[in-house]
Write an enzyme that holds these catalytic residues in place. Structure first.
Site, PDB file in Angstrom:
ATOM      1  N   HIS A 205     -14.422   7.661  -3.817  1.00 15.44           N
ATOM      2  CA  HIS A 205     -13.915   7.270  -5.138  1.00 15.44           C
ATOM      3  C   HIS A 205     -12.584   6.530  -4.975  1.00 15.44           C
ATOM      4  O   HIS A 205     -12.403   5.435  -5.508  1.00 15.44           O
ATOM      5  CB  HIS A 205     -13.730   8.506  -6.019  1.00 15.44           C
ATOM      6  CG  HIS A 205     -12.887   8.264  -7.232  1.00 15.44           C
ATOM      7  ND1 HIS A 205     -13.287   7.456  -8.268  1.00 15.44           N
ATOM      8  CD2 HIS A 205     -11.638   8.700  -7.567  1.00 15.44           C
ATOM      9  CE1 HIS A 205     -12.332   7.413  -9.185  1.00 15.44           C
ATOM     10  NE2 HIS A 205     -11.311   8.158  -8.783  1.00 15.44           N
TER      11      HIS A 205
ATOM     12  N   ASP B 243      -7.837 -26.918  -8.746  1.00 18.68           N
ATOM     13  CA  ASP B 243      -8.574 -25.821  -8.105  1.00 18.68           C
ATOM     14  C   ASP B 243      -7.563 -25.052  -7.268  1.00 18.68           C
ATOM     15  O   ASP B 243      -6.378 -25.381  -7.252  1.00 18.68           O
ATOM     16  CB  ASP B 243      -9.717 -26.360  -7.221  1.00 18.68           C
ATOM     17  CG  ASP B 243     -10.790 -25.293  -6.991  1.00 18.68           C
ATOM     18  OD1 ASP B 243     -10.433 -24.145  -6.693  1.00 18.68           O
ATOM     19  OD2 ASP B 243     -11.991 -25.610  -7.132  1.00 18.68           O
TER      20      ASP B 243
ATOM     21  N   TRP C 149      -8.616   9.268   0.665  1.00 13.52           N
ATOM     22  CA  TRP C 149      -8.462   7.802   0.806  1.00 13.52           C
ATOM     23  C   TRP C 149      -7.267   7.467   1.683  1.00 13.52           C
ATOM     24  O   TRP C 149      -7.146   6.349   2.181  1.00 13.52           O
ATOM     25  CB  TRP C 149      -8.336   7.134  -0.562  1.00 13.52           C
ATOM     26  CG  TRP C 149      -6.949   7.057  -1.122  1.00 13.52           C
ATOM     27  CD1 TRP C 149      -6.340   8.015  -1.854  1.00 13.52           C
ATOM     28  CD2 TRP C 149      -6.007   5.989  -0.978  1.00 13.52           C
ATOM     29  NE1 TRP C 149      -5.071   7.609  -2.174  1.00 13.52           N
ATOM     30  CE2 TRP C 149      -4.833   6.379  -1.658  1.00 13.52           C
ATOM     31  CE3 TRP C 149      -6.034   4.747  -0.337  1.00 13.52           C
ATOM     32  CZ2 TRP C 149      -3.699   5.567  -1.712  1.00 13.52           C
ATOM     33  CZ3 TRP C 149      -4.895   3.944  -0.408  1.00 13.52           C
ATOM     34  CH2 TRP C 149      -3.745   4.352  -1.090  1.00 13.52           C
TER      35      TRP C 149
ATOM     36  N   SER D 275     -10.189 -10.174   3.814  1.00 14.56           N
ATOM     37  CA  SER D 275     -10.465 -10.828   2.535  1.00 14.56           C
ATOM     38  C   SER D 275      -9.193 -10.887   1.668  1.00 14.56           C
ATOM     39  O   SER D 275      -8.860 -11.941   1.122  1.00 14.56           O
ATOM     40  CB  SER D 275     -11.570 -10.066   1.808  1.00 14.56           C
ATOM     41  OG  SER D 275     -11.596 -10.412   0.460  1.00 14.56           O
ATOM     42  N   SER D 276      -8.485  -9.756   1.568  1.00 12.53           N
ATOM     43  CA  SER D 276      -7.262  -9.753   0.744  1.00 12.53           C
ATOM     44  C   SER D 276      -6.223 -10.711   1.292  1.00 12.53           C
ATOM     45  O   SER D 276      -5.545 -11.402   0.537  1.00 12.53           O
ATOM     46  CB  SER D 276      -6.606  -8.372   0.716  1.00 12.53           C
ATOM     47  OG  SER D 276      -7.500  -7.411   0.363  1.00 12.53           O
TER      48      SER D 276
ATOM     49  N   HIS E 199       2.749   2.343   0.145  1.00  6.72           N
ATOM     50  CA  HIS E 199       3.556   2.245  -1.059  1.00  6.72           C
ATOM     51  C   HIS E 199       3.596   0.826  -1.620  1.00  6.72           C
ATOM     52  O   HIS E 199       3.339   0.644  -2.811  1.00  6.72           O
ATOM     53  CB  HIS E 199       4.944   2.864  -0.938  1.00  6.72           C
ATOM     54  CG  HIS E 199       5.442   3.161  -2.306  1.00  6.72           C
ATOM     55  ND1 HIS E 199       5.018   4.252  -3.027  1.00  6.72           N
ATOM     56  CD2 HIS E 199       6.178   2.434  -3.156  1.00  6.72           C
ATOM     57  CE1 HIS E 199       5.514   4.186  -4.247  1.00  6.72           C
ATOM     58  NE2 HIS E 199       6.222   3.096  -4.354  1.00  6.72           N
TER      59      HIS E 199
ATOM     60  N   GLU F 144       1.306  -1.150  -1.340  1.00 10.48           N
ATOM     61  CA  GLU F 144      -0.050  -1.293  -1.865  1.00 10.48           C
ATOM     62  C   GLU F 144      -0.155  -0.842  -3.326  1.00 10.48           C
ATOM     63  O   GLU F 144      -0.816  -1.488  -4.128  1.00 10.48           O
ATOM     64  CB  GLU F 144      -1.032  -0.494  -0.992  1.00 10.48           C
ATOM     65  CG  GLU F 144      -2.419  -0.278  -1.575  1.00 10.48           C
ATOM     66  CD  GLU F 144      -3.259  -1.530  -1.648  1.00 10.48           C
ATOM     67  OE1 GLU F 144      -2.917  -2.507  -0.946  1.00 10.48           O
ATOM     68  OE2 GLU F 144      -4.255  -1.531  -2.393  1.00 10.48           O
TER      69      GLU F 144
ATOM     70  N   TYR G  67       2.099  -1.051  -5.507  1.00 10.18           N
ATOM     71  CA  TYR G  67       2.686  -2.104  -6.346  1.00 10.18           C
ATOM     72  C   TYR G  67       1.808  -3.337  -6.372  1.00 10.18           C
ATOM     73  O   TYR G  67       1.820  -4.088  -7.359  1.00 10.18           O
ATOM     74  CB  TYR G  67       4.115  -2.437  -5.886  1.00 10.18           C
ATOM     75  CG  TYR G  67       5.043  -1.274  -6.151  1.00 10.18           C
ATOM     76  CD1 TYR G  67       4.950  -0.585  -7.346  1.00 10.18           C
ATOM     77  CD2 TYR G  67       5.965  -0.853  -5.228  1.00 10.18           C
ATOM     78  CE1 TYR G  67       5.752   0.509  -7.607  1.00 10.18           C
ATOM     79  CE2 TYR G  67       6.783   0.236  -5.476  1.00 10.18           C
ATOM     80  CZ  TYR G  67       6.671   0.913  -6.671  1.00 10.18           C
ATOM     81  OH  TYR G  67       7.460   1.984  -6.915  1.00 10.18           O
TER      82      TYR G  67
ATOM     83  N   SER H 298       2.736  -9.192 -19.804  1.00 10.87           N
ATOM     84  CA  SER H 298       3.811 -10.094 -20.228  1.00 10.87           C
ATOM     85  C   SER H 298       3.275 -11.379 -20.850  1.00 10.87           C
ATOM     86  O   SER H 298       4.022 -12.115 -21.489  1.00 10.87           O
ATOM     87  CB  SER H 298       4.706 -10.457 -19.036  1.00 10.87           C
ATOM     88  OG  SER H 298       5.201  -9.303 -18.441  1.00 10.87           O
TER      89      SER H 298
ATOM     90  N   HIS I 157       8.696   9.003   0.455  1.00 15.03           N
ATOM     91  CA  HIS I 157       8.626   9.965  -0.659  1.00 15.03           C
ATOM     92  C   HIS I 157       7.226  10.543  -0.798  1.00 15.03           C
ATOM     93  O   HIS I 157       7.032  11.493  -1.544  1.00 15.03           O
ATOM     94  CB  HIS I 157       9.144   9.357  -1.972  1.00 15.03           C
ATOM     95  CG  HIS I 157       8.287   8.281  -2.555  1.00 15.03           C
ATOM     96  ND1 HIS I 157       8.791   7.225  -3.264  1.00 15.03           N
ATOM     97  CD2 HIS I 157       6.955   8.093  -2.551  1.00 15.03           C
ATOM     98  CE1 HIS I 157       7.808   6.439  -3.659  1.00 15.03           C
ATOM     99  NE2 HIS I 157       6.690   6.957  -3.234  1.00 15.03           N
ATOM    100  N   HIS I 158       6.262   9.978  -0.074  1.00 14.30           N
ATOM    101  CA  HIS I 158       4.929  10.590  -0.030  1.00 14.30           C
ATOM    102  C   HIS I 158       4.885  11.716   0.996  1.00 14.30           C
ATOM    103  O   HIS I 158       3.875  12.392   1.119  1.00 14.30           O
ATOM    104  CB  HIS I 158       3.869   9.551   0.334  1.00 14.30           C
ATOM    105  CG  HIS I 158       3.759   8.436  -0.648  1.00 14.30           C
ATOM    106  ND1 HIS I 158       2.916   8.468  -1.736  1.00 14.30           N
ATOM    107  CD2 HIS I 158       4.412   7.245  -0.735  1.00 14.30           C
ATOM    108  CE1 HIS I 158       3.036   7.360  -2.434  1.00 14.30           C
ATOM    109  NE2 HIS I 158       3.942   6.594  -1.851  1.00 14.30           N
TER     110      HIS I 158
ATOM    111  N   THR J 260      11.968  -1.230 -13.275  1.00  9.64           N
ATOM    112  CA  THR J 260      10.808  -0.930 -14.114  1.00  9.64           C
ATOM    113  C   THR J 260      11.252  -0.709 -15.554  1.00  9.64           C
ATOM    114  O   THR J 260      10.597  -1.166 -16.501  1.00  9.64           O
ATOM    115  CB  THR J 260      10.074   0.309 -13.581  1.00  9.64           C
ATOM    116  OG1 THR J 260       9.935   0.173 -12.162  1.00  9.64           O
ATOM    117  CG2 THR J 260       8.711   0.444 -14.199  1.00  9.64           C
TER     118      THR J 260
ATOM    119  N   LYS K 125      11.725  -3.908 -17.343  1.00 12.79           N
ATOM    120  CA  LYS K 125      10.477  -4.515 -17.819  1.00 12.79           C
ATOM    121  C   LYS K 125      10.013  -3.854 -19.115  1.00 12.79           C
ATOM    122  O   LYS K 125       9.667  -4.542 -20.085  1.00 12.79           O
ATOM    123  CB  LYS K 125       9.391  -4.406 -16.748  1.00 12.79           C
ATOM    124  CG  LYS K 125       9.768  -5.113 -15.465  1.00 12.79           C
ATOM    125  CD  LYS K 125       8.608  -5.229 -14.514  1.00 12.79           C
ATOM    126  CE  LYS K 125       7.761  -6.413 -14.824  1.00 12.79           C
ATOM    127  NZ  LYS K 125       8.211  -7.685 -14.308  1.00 12.79           N
TER     128      LYS K 125
ATOM    129  N   ARG L 137      -5.078  19.655  -4.874  1.00 14.93           N
ATOM    130  CA  ARG L 137      -6.001  18.504  -4.903  1.00 14.93           C
ATOM    131  C   ARG L 137      -7.143  18.706  -3.918  1.00 14.93           C
ATOM    132  O   ARG L 137      -7.010  19.446  -2.973  1.00 14.93           O
ATOM    133  CB  ARG L 137      -5.295  17.245  -4.402  1.00 14.93           C
ATOM    134  CG  ARG L 137      -4.238  16.696  -5.217  1.00 14.93           C
ATOM    135  CD  ARG L 137      -3.504  15.631  -4.409  1.00 14.93           C
ATOM    136  NE  ARG L 137      -4.295  14.405  -4.253  1.00 14.93           N
ATOM    137  CZ  ARG L 137      -3.861  13.311  -3.649  1.00 14.93           C
ATOM    138  NH1 ARG L 137      -2.646  13.292  -3.152  1.00 14.93           N
ATOM    139  NH2 ARG L 137      -4.620  12.250  -3.545  1.00 14.93           N
TER     140      ARG L 137
END
Lengths: 196, 547
Positions: free
Chosen positions: B92, B121, B157, B185-186, B269, B271, B273, B284, B318-319, B344, B347, B466
Site C-alpha cells: 500500500h 512541448d 515501505w 523514470s522519476s 524526507h 521525498e 516534500y 496556489s 527526526h524520523h 509553511t 504559505k 503501527r
C-alpha cells in the site's frame, strides 16, 4: 532552424549535461556517506562503535573516589549454534583500574564453525573511554564441534570518564562468519558458518 | 481524460524532434491503436497516460489499504495471515508513494507546464515517452512479487535493514529492481521538467513571472535529482548485501543497520516534500482563481517553497529520534524540523490572505483546495507535535504517526491532485465536470477522510502500534470507526472515476477561459486544448508588475 530555436536547443543541452553531472555526483555521494559515517562514528564514539584493535594499558593513578558499574550483555544470533556466557553479569571498577572478566564460548553443534562477537558500548559518550587491552572481539573465532573456549577480556576505563556516567554497558552480539569474509584469514575453508 | 483531437491533426504524428524544430519536420502517418500510445511523444498524451496510470494504481493501492482496514475492523486475527498483512501495509505504501502520487504530479506537469509557460512541448519529448513507459514495467514487476514464493515485500515501505536484507523474502531482489526502474523514470521526468522550464518559456516570461505550479515543480525536480540517486545507492547497497556478501548494513561484517536509516531518510524526507510541493502549486493556482484576487505574496511563496526544499535536507533524523542519537543531534533535528513550520506558515498565511475579502465561489476545484488548506494544516500541526523529540519517544511508531502522514498525504497531496484535475478538466476535455456529482464526491471524500484518519490520532496517543494485524481491546472502537471511514472513502472515489468518464464523453461546453478568474497562459488556448499548441511562441503579457 531559427536562431531562437538554436539558442533554445543549446540551453536544453546545457541543462541536461548539468543535471546528469548532478545525478552522478549524488549517486557517488550516497556511497561516500558509508565511509564518512564510519569515520564520523569512530571519532565521536557515536553508535557505540569501539576500536577493534588492542590498546596498551595506560598507567595512570586509579581514581579511588568513584566507582563505575560495568555491565556485560551477551547475545546469540540466528545461524550460529553457539552459546556465549560471561563469568559475571556486572562488576564495579574505579576509573584507571585494569579489570579482567572471562567469557565462555560453547559450540553446541558437532561441526566446527567460525563466529565473531561484535561489541557495542552504551551510553555512546562512554565509548571513547573504554580501553580494551585484550578482547576476543578483535578477530573471528574458530570453534571445533562441541568445543568450549574460555577467553578473557581485559579493559580499563580512562580516568577522564565524564562525571555523569556511572554505568557502562558492554554488549556482545555473536554473528556467524560467512565464506566471503573468511578468505583472507583462513587456510582450510571447508566448514564455515552457514548462511541465514 | 484523453485529449479531444481536432480532425486536422488526426493523421499527423506528434513531433519527435526536439521542441522548437517540429514545424520543419515532415509528418508521418500516425500509428493507430496501441502503437499510437506506445510511441507518442506529445506532452498532452503522455500527461494523460501518466494520470490514467496513477488513477489505476490509486485503486490498486487503495484495495491493499482496504485489506488492512478490513483486518483491523475488529481485534483478533480474522481475514488474513499476519505475513500477508505485512505485505499489504508495505505494498500500500510503496504503490501510493511511487505509483500513485508521484506519477499523478508528473502527469499534471506534463500536461500543464508547457501550456503554462507557452512552450510547444516538453524539451525532450522522446525521453518523456521513455520515462512514462518505464513505470508500468516497474510496477507490474513490483506487483508480481506478491505471487512469488515467500510473498512480496513485507518490511514496510521504509524497508529498514536488516528486515529488508537478512530477514527479507526471496522476492526482495525484484523489489529492488522495480524501485530502480521507477527511480530512473522519476529522474528522467525531473530532468525533462527542469530543461523545459529553464529553456522553453515564452519570450518575455521571466522566472518570477512563472505560475506557482511551474515554480513548485521546478523546485521539486531539483529535489528529485538530488535524492533519487541516494535512494538508488541505498537499494544498490541492499542488493549487494543480499546477493554479493557485502556488509553495508550487517553488523557481523562491520556494517551498521542504523546507517541504512540515515541514508534512507536522507532520501525519504525530501521525498515527502516531493509529494507535497506541487500540491502547493496547484492550490496556489486555484485559490486566486475562485477568490477572484491576485495571489497574495507571490514572491514570498516562491522563497518559502525554496526554503522548505533546502530545509528538507537538514531534518532527516527526526524520523530516527529513538535509534539512540546523541542529545546534540536530537536537539538539532528537533529545532530544524520546527523551523520548517515557518515557511509553511507563510504559505498558509498567503492562501488565507488571498481569500480575505475575495469574491469567492465554491466550484469543485475550490472545494478541494479549501479542504486542502484546512486539513493539510491539521496534518502540519500533528507533525509539529512529532517534531518534539522527547514527546516523539511516546508517539514513535504508533498510529499517531499514521494519522499525521495520512493527513498530509490524503487531504494534502491527493486532494490537491483532485482539485487540479477538476480545475483543468475543462481544458483537457472541453467540458465542465458534472457539478452535482463532483460536489457529492467532495463531501463523501471529506467525511470519509476524517472518519478514517481522525480516530487514528486517539488510538496512537493511547499507544496502538503501527503495522500490527491485531490490537488490544481498548482500541476496538477507534479502529471500527477508521475501517468504516476507509471503506466509505474508498467507494466514494468511484464517483470521481464516474465524473471524469462523463466529462471526457460530454457535458457542458467550456470556453477557452473556463473559469472567470483564471489568468495563466493555459487559458488562452482553446478548450479542449488541441494536440499542438504554441507552435509559434506566444507573446507574454505581464498581467501585473512583479515586485
Amino acid at each position: 532552424m531559427t536562431e531562437y530555436e538554436m539558442v533554445r536547443k543549446a540551453g536544453v543541452q546545457r541543462t541536461v549535461i548539468r543535471s546528469v553531472a548532478a545525478l552522478i555526483g549524488m549517486f557517488a555521494f550516497a556511497f561516500a556517506l558509508v565511509p564518512l559515517y564510519d569515520v564520523f562514528c569512530r571519532i565521536t564514539g557515536l553508535n557505540g562503535k569501539v576500536d577493534t584493535t588492542a590498546q596498551a594499558i595506560v598507567h595512570e593513578e586509579v581514581d579511588q573516589s568513584r566507582y563505575v558499574t560495568v555491565q556485560f550483555i551477551t547475545r546469540g544470533s540466528a545461524g550460529l549454534p553457539w552459546q556465549m556466557s560471561v563469568a559475571t553479569r556486572q562488576m564495579r571498577v574505579h576509573p584507571g583500574q585494569a579489570a579482567e572478566v572471562e567469557f565462555t564460548f560453547t559450540n553446541n553443534s558437532h561441526q566446527e564453525s567460525w563466529g565473531r562477537a561484535v561489541p557495542s558500548v552504551s551510553p555512546s559518550n562512554a565509548t571513547a573511554h573504554v580501553r580494551k587491552v585484550s578482547c576476543f572481539c578483535f578477530q573471528e573465532q574458530l570453534l571445533q564441534g562441541d568445543e568450549r573456549l574460555t577467553v578473557p577480556l581485559v579493559f580499563q576505563l580512562s580516568r577522564d570518564l565524564p562525571e555523569e556516567i556511572n554505568t557502562i554497558t558492554l554488549v556482545y552480539t555473536l554473528y556467524p562468519v560467512h565464506n566471503m569474509a573468511m578468505g583472507a584469514s583462513v587456510n582450510n575453508n571447508n566448514t564455515l558458518g552457514d548462511e541465514i | 481524460m484523453a485529449p479531444k483531437l481536432p480532425p486536422q491533426h488526426s493523421l499527423q504524428q506528434s513531433s519527435t524532434a526536439v521542441a522548437g524544430g517540429q514545424s520543419h519536420h515532415e509528418h508521418h502517418a500516425q500509428p493507430k491503436g496501441i502503437m499510437r500510445w506506445l510511441l507518442t511523444t506529445n506532452h498532452k498524451e503522455i500527461g494523460s497516460l501518466y494520470l490514467i496510470f496513477s488513477l489505476v494504481m490509486f485503486f490498486i493501492g487503495g484495495i491493499f489499504a482496504l485489506v488492512v482496514r478490513a483486518e483491523l475492523f475488529q481485534p483478533g486475527l480474522q481475514l488474513v495471515e499476519p505475513e500477508f498483512f505485512n505485505q499489504m501495509t508495505t505494498m500500500h505504501g510503496l504503490i501510493m508513494v511511487f505509483a500513485a502520487v508521484m506519477p499523478a504530479f508528473t502527469g499534471l506537469a506534463n500536461w500543464m507546464i508547457p501550456l503554462q509557460i507557452g512552450a510547444p512541448d516538453m524539451a525532450l519529448p522522446r525521453l518523456n515517452n521513455f520515462s512514462f513507459w518505464l513505470l508500468p514495467v516497474a510496477f507490474i514487476l513490483l506487483l508480481s512479487t506478491l505471487l512469488m514464493p515467500g510473498g512480496g515485500p513485507n518490511f514496510g515501505w521504509t524497508f529498514y535493514a536488516p528486515l529488508s536484507t537478512t530477514y527479507a523474502p526471496p522476492s526482495t531482489t525484484f523489489f529492488i529492481l522495480a524501485l530502480h526502474i521507477a527511480g530512473i523514470s522519476s529522474i528522467l521526468g525531473a530532468i525533462n521538467i527542469i530543461a523545459t522550464i529553464l529553456n522553453m518559456r515564452a519570450p518575455g516570461m521571466r522566472m518570477m513571472d512563472m505560475p506557482l505550479f511551474v515554480w513548485t515543480w521546478l523546485i521539486t525536480a531539483f529535489l528529485l535529482i538530488a535524492v533519487m540517486p541516494v535512494l538508488a545507492g541505498v537499494i544498490t547497497m541492499m542488493l549487494m548485501d543480499i546477493n554479493f556478501g557485502t556488509s553495508f548494513f550487517d553488523a557481523a561484517g562491520g556494517g551498521d543497520p542504523v546507517l541504512f536509516q540515515h541514508l534512507f531518510w536522507f532520501f525519504g524526507h525530501p521525498e515527502v516534500y516531493i509529494m507535497i510541493l506541487p500540491a502547493f502549486g496547484i492550490v496556489s493556482a486555484i485559490i486566486p482563481t475562485f477568490a477572484r484576487k491576485r495571489l497574495f505574496g507571490y514572491a514570498s511563496m516562491v522563497y518559502a517553497t525554496a526554503a522548505i526544499a533546502l530545509l528538507s535536507f537538514l531534518v532527516w533524523a527526526h524520523h530516527m529520534f529513538v535509534v539512540g542519537l546523541p542529545l546534540t543531534a536530537e536537539l538539532f533535528f528537533m529545532y530544524s524540523t520546527m523551523l520548517i513550520a515557518v515557511p509553511t506558515g507563510v504559505k498558509v498565511f498567503n492562501w488565507v490572505t488571498t481569500l480575505f475579502r475575495g469574491s469567492i465561489s465554491f466550484e469543485p476545484p475550490m472545494l478541494f483546495a479549501l479542504a486542502f488548506v484546512v486539513l493539510f494544516t491539521i496534518g502540519g500541526f500533528s507533525g509539529l507535535m512529532l517534531a518534539i523529540a522527547p514527546a516523539d519517544f511516546q508517539y514513535h511508531d504508533t498510529y499517531f504517526v499514521v494519522a499525521h502522514f495520512h493527513y498530509v498525504l490524503v487531504p494534502g497531496a491527493i486532494f490537491a491532485i483532485m482539485a487540479g484535475v477538476y480545475y483543468w478538466l475543462p481544458k483537457w476535455t472541453g467540458h465542465y465536470p458534472h457539478e452535482r456529482l463532483a460536489q457529492c464526491h467532495f463531501w463523501c471524500s471529506v467525511v470519509g477522510v476524517n472518519l478514517t484518519f481522525f480516530p487514528m490520532h486517539f488510538a496512537g496517543l493511547a499507544g496502538m502500534p503501527r503495522r500490527i494485524p491485531d490490537y488490544a481491546l481498548q482500541f476496538a472502537d477507534f479502529n471500527m470507526l477508521s475501517s468504516i471511514g476507509a471503506f466509505f472513502f474508498g467507494v466514494s472515489q468511484l464517483i470521481f472515476v464516474l465524473v471524469v468518464v462523463l466529462c471526457v464523453k460530454g457535458g457542458k461546453k467550456a470556453p477557452a477561459k473556463a473559469w472567470e478568474g483564471a489568468e495563466d497562459l493555459e487559458w488562452s488556448v482553446p478548450s479542449p486544448a488541441p494536440l499542438h499548441t504554441f507552435e509559434t511562441p506566444p507573446v507574454f503579457h505581464r498581467t501585473h508588475p512583479s515586485e
